[in-house]
Design a protein around this motif. Structure first.
Motif, PDB file in Angstrom:
ATOM      1  N   GLY A 288       0.797  -1.216   0.000  1.00 12.68           N
ATOM      2  CA  GLY A 288       0.000   0.000   0.000  1.00 12.68           C
ATOM      3  C   GLY A 288       0.828   1.263   0.000  1.00 12.68           C
ATOM      4  N   VAL A 289       2.129   1.144  -0.233  1.00 10.47           N
ATOM      5  CA  VAL A 289       3.005   2.300  -0.149  1.00 10.47           C
ATOM      6  C   VAL A 289       2.666   3.349  -1.207  1.00 10.47           C
ATOM      7  N   LEU A 290       2.115   2.901  -2.345  1.00 11.97           N
ATOM      8  CA  LEU A 290       1.812   3.845  -3.424  1.00 11.97           C
ATOM      9  C   LEU A 290       0.510   4.603  -3.214  1.00 11.97           C
ATOM     10  N   ASP A 291      -0.276   4.203  -2.209  1.00  9.39           N
ATOM     11  CA  ASP A 291      -1.543   4.886  -1.974  1.00  9.39           C
ATOM     12  C   ASP A 291      -1.335   6.342  -1.580  1.00  9.39           C
ATOM     13  N   LYS A 292      -0.204   6.619  -0.902  1.00  6.10           N
ATOM     14  CA  LYS A 292       0.088   7.992  -0.464  1.00  6.10           C
ATOM     15  C   LYS A 292       1.133   8.662  -1.349  1.00  6.10           C
ATOM     16  N   ALA A 293       2.006   7.879  -1.945  1.00  4.72           N
ATOM     17  CA  ALA A 293       3.083   8.468  -2.742  1.00  4.72           C
ATOM     18  C   ALA A 293       2.533   9.172  -3.966  1.00  4.72           C
ATOM     19  N   GLY A 294       3.253  10.223  -4.413  1.00  5.22           N
ATOM     20  CA  GLY A 294       2.839  10.943  -5.612  1.00  5.22           C
ATOM     21  C   GLY A 294       2.755   9.997  -6.785  1.00  5.22           C
ATOM     22  N   ARG A 295       1.618  10.016  -7.481  1.00  3.96           N
ATOM     23  CA  ARG A 295       1.409   9.019  -8.530  1.00  3.96           C
ATOM     24  C   ARG A 295       1.978   9.454  -9.861  1.00  3.96           C
ATOM     25  N   ASP A 296       1.933  10.730 -10.163  1.00  2.35           N
ATOM     26  CA  ASP A 296       2.609  11.215 -11.358  1.00  2.35           C
ATOM     27  C   ASP A 296       2.923  12.681 -11.147  1.00  2.35           C
ATOM     28  N   ASP A 297       3.530  13.299 -12.128  1.00  2.00           N
ATOM     29  CA  ASP A 297       4.014  14.659 -11.957  1.00  2.00           C
ATOM     30  C   ASP A 297       2.898  15.640 -11.688  1.00  2.00           C
ATOM     31  N   ARG A 298       1.746  15.439 -12.337  1.00  2.00           N
ATOM     32  CA  ARG A 298       0.642  16.381 -12.159  1.00  2.00           C
ATOM     33  C   ARG A 298       0.002  16.249 -10.785  1.00  2.00           C
ATOM     34  N   ASP A 299      -0.015  15.029 -10.242  1.00  3.59           N
ATOM     35  CA  ASP A 299      -0.621  14.823  -8.929  1.00  3.59           C
ATOM     36  C   ASP A 299       0.146  15.522  -7.824  1.00  3.59           C
ATOM     37  N   ASP A 300       1.423  15.819  -8.068  1.00  2.00           N
ATOM     38  CA  ASP A 300       2.260  16.373  -7.011  1.00  2.00           C
ATOM     39  C   ASP A 300       2.564  17.853  -7.242  1.00  2.00           C
ATOM     40  N   ARG A 301       1.629  18.543  -7.897  1.00  2.00           N
ATOM     41  CA  ARG A 301       1.848  19.961  -8.177  1.00  2.00           C
ATOM     42  C   ARG A 301       0.593  20.721  -7.813  1.00  2.00           C
ATOM     43  N   ASP A 302       0.755  21.858  -7.136  1.00  2.00           N
ATOM     44  CA  ASP A 302      -0.410  22.685  -6.830  1.00  2.00           C
ATOM     45  C   ASP A 302      -0.321  23.969  -7.646  1.00  2.00           C
ATOM     46  N   ASP A 303      -1.260  24.895  -7.391  1.00  2.00           N
ATOM     47  CA  ASP A 303      -1.323  26.121  -8.178  1.00  2.00           C
ATOM     48  C   ASP A 303      -0.093  27.002  -7.979  1.00  2.00           C
ATOM     49  N   THR A 304       0.649  26.797  -6.905  1.00  2.00           N
ATOM     50  CA  THR A 304       1.828  27.624  -6.646  1.00  2.00           C
ATOM     51  C   THR A 304       3.059  27.078  -7.367  1.00  2.00           C
ATOM     52  N   GLY A 305       2.912  25.945  -8.043  1.00  2.00           N
ATOM     53  CA  GLY A 305       4.048  25.366  -8.752  1.00  2.00           C
ATOM     54  C   GLY A 305       4.961  24.570  -7.858  1.00  2.00           C
TER      55      GLY A 305
ATOM     56  N   ALA B  13      23.960   1.631  -0.156  1.00  2.00           N
ATOM     57  CA  ALA B  13      23.599   2.853  -0.892  1.00  2.00           C
ATOM     58  C   ALA B  13      24.403   2.997  -2.185  1.00  2.00           C
ATOM     59  N   THR B  14      24.512   1.925  -2.957  1.00  2.00           N
ATOM     60  CA  THR B  14      25.358   1.962  -4.143  1.00  2.00           C
ATOM     61  C   THR B  14      24.593   2.197  -5.444  1.00  2.00           C
ATOM     62  N   HIS B  15      23.275   2.402  -5.369  1.00  2.00           N
ATOM     63  CA  HIS B  15      22.528   2.701  -6.594  1.00  2.00           C
ATOM     64  C   HIS B  15      21.458   3.739  -6.267  1.00  2.00           C
ATOM     65  N   VAL B  16      21.090   4.523  -7.288  1.00  2.00           N
ATOM     66  CA  VAL B  16      20.107   5.591  -7.075  1.00  2.00           C
ATOM     67  C   VAL B  16      19.322   5.808  -8.359  1.00  2.00           C
ATOM     68  N   SER B  17      18.060   6.213  -8.191  1.00  2.00           N
ATOM     69  CA  SER B  17      17.214   6.532  -9.344  1.00  2.00           C
ATOM     70  C   SER B  17      16.358   7.754  -9.006  1.00  2.00           C
ATOM     71  N   LEU B  18      15.654   8.271 -10.018  1.00  2.00           N
ATOM     72  CA  LEU B  18      14.676   9.347  -9.794  1.00  2.00           C
ATOM     73  C   LEU B  18      13.283   8.730  -9.849  1.00  2.00           C
ATOM     74  N   TYR B  19      12.473   9.028  -8.835  1.00  2.00           N
ATOM     75  CA  TYR B  19      11.115   8.499  -8.829  1.00  2.00           C
ATOM     76  C   TYR B  19      10.298   9.232  -9.879  1.00  2.00           C
ATOM     77  N   LEU B  20       9.660   8.460 -10.764  1.00  2.00           N
ATOM     78  CA  LEU B  20       8.897   9.025 -11.868  1.00  2.00           C
ATOM     79  C   LEU B  20       7.432   9.224 -11.507  1.00  2.00           C
ATOM     80  N   GLY B  21       6.922   8.374 -10.616  1.00  2.00           N
ATOM     81  CA  GLY B  21       5.490   8.383 -10.306  1.00  2.00           C
ATOM     82  C   GLY B  21       4.871   7.078 -10.761  1.00  2.00           C
TER      83      GLY B  21
END
Length: 357
Positions: free
Chosen positions: A222-239, A317-325
């Motif tokens: 259930g970890v994704l229920d709270k995590a930002g699902r995509d780029d638009r979901d994690d943006r408000d009117d203030t940018g 901690a030998t690998h890293v990625s960017l979360y896409l959503g």
């Protein structure tokens, strides 16, 4: 019956010989047994993963050493500039001190009190004494400044020499890390090269199966229920999260470019080279290596991550990625692969950090 005592030299020599034999027995390292060839495709996969993991750890060390070398170079350049400026000032002060000495010599070198006594004009003698006293004080100030500047110059030169020695040491470390990385990658590539085309297809299918299993278990929590699902979901009117979106946009433009250890663009990347350059493009400078990114950046709970956050993998901690959503990430996987989109939990997640927190 009287016993004839043994010669102490023989007893000592025997003891030394025995000690040497024991030391040789203890210190002689056992010859490392060669690693057995993997018998099954799963063992092949495990061996390749292990080799690439070790190569990635060495790559992090190589990148960290590279950062130290860059910092040392910058510091040495700064010290060189300071030494040059101090040498210029030392030359000027030496010239002033010489001029002052010559002026005093031409004036006879008489103290002001003697000049007052010998002159026939007391008023003029007072003026002369005042000027002489001022000249002496000025000369003393020059000599004092000269001594201080010489002391500073010696310290700066010594500091520059220390930095140069450290720089040479860091370069040697980089060379050692390079050899380690190249050896491990070569061994992994040789292991893969021995596989038939059919075995490679099965190995790719096995990789996908393992990644899908790990992702499914992660999603079930259930970890994704709270995590930002995509780029638009994690943006408000203030940018909000605009920097994260810019970092993701940069990473997306790099899709398909090859993984090369130690690379940070523009034509190829390693994992932390991609993440550090993506966030730099967004206006946020972050550490170069995944280990330093984990150590220094602000940590957030996995369930609170949002697009653009960095996911750190493996216990070391030998690998890293960017979360896409939507449970996906962008990363530079390993040698022989390219920057790609993959399930976020296809590897062991250590935690999440937010560069612009």
């Amino acid at each position: 019956m009287t016993r004839t005592p043994r010669a102490p030299g023989r007893r000592t020599a025997a003891a030394v010989a025995l000690a040497c034999a024991l030391t040789a027995t203890v210190q002689t390292p056992a010859r490392a047994e060669p690693e057995p060839e993997p018998a099954t495709l799963t063992e092949v996969r495990d061996r390749i993963e292990r080799l690439y993991h070790h190569a990635e750890a060495a790559t992090d060390q190589y990148n960290a050493a590279g950062e130290k070398v860059s910092a040392k170079k910058k510091r040495v350049r700064g010290l060189d500039a300071r030494v040059t400026a101090t040498e210029t000032r030392l030359t000027r002060l030496t010239s002033l001190a010489g001029a002052a000495a010559r002026a005093q010599y031409r004036g006879g070198g008489l103290p002001a009190e003697a000049q007052f006594v010998l002159t026939g004009d007391p008023e003029r003698a007072l003026d002369t004494a005042s000027v002489a006293r001022q000249a002496q004080q000025a000369t003393q100030r020059v000599l004092t400044a000269l001594a201080e500047t010489r002391g500073k110059l010696e310290k700066q030169r010594a500091s520059a020499e220390d930095e140069l020695r450290e720089l040479r040491s860091e370069r040697k470390k980089m060379a050692a890390h390079r050899k380690t990385i190249e050896k491990r990658i070569a061994t992994a590539e040789a292991t893969e090269a021995r596989l038939s085309e059919e075995q490679r297809r099965r190995l790719a299918a096995l990789d996908k199966e393992k990644a899908d299993e790990a992702q499914a278990k992660w999603v079930e929590t259930g970890v994704l229920d709270k995590a930002g699902r995509d780029d638009r979901d994690d943006r408000d009117d203030t940018g909000e999260n605009s920097a994260g979106r810019k970092a993701l946009a940069f990473a997306t433009r790099q899709l398909g470019k090859p993984y090369v250890w130690g690379a940070e663009g523009p034509d190829s990347y390693d994992c932390s080279g991609l993440t550090s350059q993506a966030w730099l493009d967004a206006g946020v400078a972050i550490p170069r290596t995944s280990q330093e990114q984990w150590r220094l950046l602000h940590r957030v709970p996995v369930e609170d991550m949002r697009p653009g956050d960095l996911i750190i993998y493996n216990a070391d901690a030998t690998h890293v990625s960017l979360y896409l959503g939507d449970g996906e990430m962008i990363h530079a996987p390993r040698p022989g692969r390219s920057v790609t989109v993959a399930p976020a939990a296809s590897m062991e997640i250590l935690g999440v950090v937010r560069p612009d927190a």
